[in-house]
Design a protein around this motif. Sequence first.
Motif, mmCIF file in Angstrom:
data_model
loop_
_atom_site.group_PDB
_atom_site.id
_atom_site.type_symbol
_atom_site.label_atom_id
_atom_site.label_comp_id
_atom_site.label_asym_id
_atom_site.label_seq_id
_atom_site.Cartn_x
_atom_site.Cartn_y
_atom_site.Cartn_z
ATOM 1 N N LEU A 14 0.833 -1.213 0.000
ATOM 2 C CA LEU A 14 0.000 0.000 0.000
ATOM 3 C C LEU A 14 0.864 1.258 0.000
ATOM 4 N N VAL A 15 1.939 1.250 0.769
ATOM 5 C CA VAL A 15 2.855 2.398 0.782
ATOM 6 C C VAL A 15 3.484 2.579 -0.592
ATOM 7 N N ALA A 16 3.903 1.476 -1.211
ATOM 8 C CA ALA A 16 4.522 1.552 -2.540
ATOM 9 C C ALA A 16 3.542 2.116 -3.566
ATOM 10 N N ILE A 17 2.300 1.656 -3.529
ATOM 11 C CA ILE A 17 1.288 2.179 -4.452
ATOM 12 C C ILE A 17 1.117 3.680 -4.228
ATOM 13 N N GLY A 18 1.031 4.083 -2.972
ATOM 14 C CA GLY A 18 0.897 5.502 -2.662
ATOM 15 C C GLY A 18 2.074 6.320 -3.158
ATOM 16 N N SER A 19 3.274 5.766 -3.058
ATOM 17 C CA SER A 19 4.471 6.470 -3.537
ATOM 18 C C SER A 19 4.434 6.658 -5.046
ATOM 19 N N LEU A 118 -9.604 3.688 -1.194
ATOM 20 C CA LEU A 118 -10.027 2.980 0.006
ATOM 21 C C LEU A 118 -10.592 1.602 -0.338
ATOM 22 N N VAL A 119 -11.500 1.560 -1.285
ATOM 23 C CA VAL A 119 -12.125 0.293 -1.669
ATOM 24 C C VAL A 119 -11.083 -0.650 -2.279
ATOM 25 N N GLY A 120 -10.232 -0.122 -3.136
ATOM 26 C CA GLY A 120 -9.173 -0.944 -3.725
ATOM 27 C C GLY A 120 -8.212 -1.478 -2.682
ATOM 28 N N SER A 121 -7.862 -0.638 -1.719
ATOM 29 C CA SER A 121 -6.950 -1.064 -0.652
ATOM 30 C C SER A 121 -7.592 -2.116 0.236
ATOM 31 N N ALA A 122 -8.851 -1.927 0.589
ATOM 32 C CA ALA A 122 -9.559 -2.923 1.406
ATOM 33 C C ALA A 122 -9.643 -4.252 0.651
ATOM 34 N N GLY A 123 -9.915 -4.180 -0.637
ATOM 35 C CA GLY A 123 -9.939 -5.394 -1.454
ATOM 36 C C GLY A 123 -8.583 -6.073 -1.513
ATOM 37 N N LEU A 124 -7.535 -5.287 -1.615
ATOM 38 C CA LEU A 124 -6.182 -5.844 -1.628
ATOM 39 C C LEU A 124 -5.851 -6.525 -0.300
#
Length: 147
Positions: A14-19, A118-124
Amino acid sequence: MHNISAATAVLLVLVAIGSVIHEPVLIPPLAASAAIIHCAPGLPLAQPRSVIAGHLLCAAVGYAVLAAAGSSPWAAALAAGIGLAVMTVARTQHSPACATAVVIVLNTPRPATFVPLLVGSAGLLVLAGWAASYARPRTPRYPAYWW
């Protein structure tokens, strides 16, 4: 120990995606969700329905309270309480999702960006929990049920 490393790995993703996209993707409620999924996978609040729908419902509540009452600690507390009530009625209780409503009221993120992330992260998180449960022999399978 494997559940801790799996939870840490998905949070780092999640941190990498955010970066890469220059948006904050890892928020405290998602870290709490990862902990529940990986450390208590059999609980009703760890199941995909509760994780994903709980965060989505509380996001809606957070934006509604933000629109009606503005951004303040009082409004954030109200959003968390209403979010809990909505999740209870919907049978999608997921305690970290209450904090999602608080994050929205206090930080006022743009819905068009925040909600899909948010939805994508929760799904991940759910998919990572599912994959990790199959990587661990002799452990309960996650999820106990999908919906």
